[in-house]
Design an enzyme around this catalytic site. Sequence first.
Site, mmCIF file in Angstrom:
data_model
loop_
_atom_site.group_PDB
_atom_site.id
_atom_site.type_symbol
_atom_site.label_atom_id
_atom_site.label_comp_id
_atom_site.label_asym_id
_atom_site.label_seq_id
_atom_site.Cartn_x
_atom_site.Cartn_y
_atom_site.Cartn_z
ATOM 1 N N CYS A 275 0.836 -1.191 0.000
ATOM 2 C CA CYS A 275 0.000 0.000 0.000
ATOM 3 C C CYS A 275 0.874 1.245 0.000
ATOM 4 C CB CYS A 275 -0.894 0.007 1.244
ATOM 5 S SG CYS A 275 -1.848 -1.511 1.463
ATOM 6 N N ASP B 117 -3.789 -9.649 7.492
ATOM 7 C CA ASP B 117 -2.685 -9.392 8.422
ATOM 8 C C ASP B 117 -2.770 -8.033 9.096
ATOM 9 O OD1 ASP B 117 -2.214 -8.120 5.990
ATOM 10 O OD2 ASP B 117 -0.053 -8.401 6.053
ATOM 11 N N ILE C 193 12.901 -10.883 -19.098
ATOM 12 C CA ILE C 193 13.386 -9.898 -20.056
ATOM 13 C C ILE C 193 14.283 -10.610 -21.063
ATOM 14 C CG2 ILE C 193 15.559 -9.163 -18.976
ATOM 15 C CD1 ILE C 193 12.911 -6.644 -19.992
#
Length: 612
Positions: free
Chosen positions: A2, A100, A293
């Site tokens: 977040c 959590d 990649i």
Amino acid sequence: MCGIAGRLAATPLSPEREGRALALMANRGPDGRGAFHAAAPGGNLTLLHTRLSIVDLDARSDQPFTKDGLTLVYNGEIYNYPELRAELRAAGRSFRTEGDTEVVLEAFRVWGPDALDRFEGMFALALFDAQSGRLTLARDRFGEKPLYWMRDGEGGFLFASEIKVLAALAGRKPSVDRDQLRRYLVNGYKALLSERRTFYTDVADFPAASLAILDRPEDPAPRRYWMLEARPDEGMTAEQALEGARERVHRAIARRLRADVPIAVRLSGGIDSNVIAGVARTVHDHPITCFSIVEDDPRYDETAAIRATLARLDLPNVRIPIPRGNFLERLDDLIGYFDGPPLTISYYLHWLVSEAIHEAGFKVALGGTGADELFTGYYDHYLFWLASMKDAPGFEDRVAGWRETYGRFVRNPELQNPHAFIEAPDRREHIFLGRERFSTFLTEPFDEPHREVPYPGSPIRRRMLNEIFHETVPVMLHDDDLASMRWSVENRAPYLDRDLAEFLFTVPDRHLIQKHLPKILLREAGRGLVDDSILDNPRKQGINAPVTSFVDFTRPDVRERLLEEGPLFDIVNRDRFAELLDHEVTLNSDSKFLFSLVAAKLFLDRHAAWTP
């Protein structure tokens, strides 16, 4: 994963600044946003949060999360939250969510700051206790999740996950630290975070493994709650070392597979990511998708190793070709999100992989950050190990083994002598290679020799601890976080696991390198799960590429963009920069320097035009 931010000040935060800050946090948390306001003894408190839903996707776990007088904003994941929730229930606590976040809050309620010792995960958090009026700030052991702070010029204290958010809360842009830019150009990335500096004079990086408690708008005084130490168990056998490492690697990866959303793995041709893929798929039978990649340069092409893994594990794979067009535009966009130049070109590639992961609909990606520093993966580690083993029987056989394996691939001239750190134990010229010449490009000389923290222990352990806490891991985590969160992807680092790290630092030095191969404990942890051609490859590999792979510096429009007048040329001699653009770049160190010059140019131009 977040975004968090907050302000403690005598005056309330204006709605305009609050809205701007939340908008800038949208990439970190596109799934929800919230604000908490309270009158605190130190003034007016604002806590902000944006959510990227990974565990317990229900809105009941949205933040700021308030319960019985405690309010939490938290960025990260506590992987052992089910076990902690069981402990807390046994202690009489009840829960209304399945994730959590509530576990973190209740752990602080029951155990106070000692809860940090029980967390296995990555986090930056702020917890407000309405009864005491205190605000607690804390960051995880290795510093996986970012936390910055500054003052707002009005006596207020600000903190946030990103510097741009601090600027929005303060209503002003921070000032560039030109000495830090010189350090970046001359000494390179390993010098940048040794003292938790940023590219701004008025922005501080909250230290890892630390917490601070505030009851007024003041500079925090973080105190450390954990430290990794070398405590070798000399009675440990090689078999015990291998088995102990294998068990903990498998458990660390299992913990980081806990999520309520699908998981991606950033797969290169190297050992680190292949062990993660092999353990996840074979040991834990967890569905994963790999993203890789693709580089045409034979020095960095890892296609064969990647194909071997995919065939063995029968895994889906998304291949990402390196785009050759619009490099400067893409890099400028990256710098805008980073609020500074990327610390190595590898994170331009990480950025591209994260973009592909996001576009495929994934929110979580696992990568191999920290493996080299914990398992002896760098070329100089072998030489430090030889210095530790110089008085042990069979030393000359070990030197011969180095010549046949790792020594064949060393390009750094300071590391081509196997006796380098026996003859000169404190020599560190290989770390800031080329700094004397790079300094000549500046308008004012910059001379800052390498400084090493004198941790107790053997030469190799001292070097590894400096990398983990001061030189390489902090830099990689900084750019890991930003490159992934630009695309709303949570980056998880399985090797940065407390139990694994503490065990590895009890392993006697003699077991770190076996069969003339460094990183032997990780190689063997993947034995039977990863193709032997990868595990037995003595050459160090990973995601990388020279800057000339991305842009043609002879193009007139590129030269015009890079050489146009701007604040860079208050620091760098414009004519010397032009000369470098005119010459073919062949040395790896020169390629890195050229990339840093380009990134610094774009950063300073962008900062000059920045309006918070």
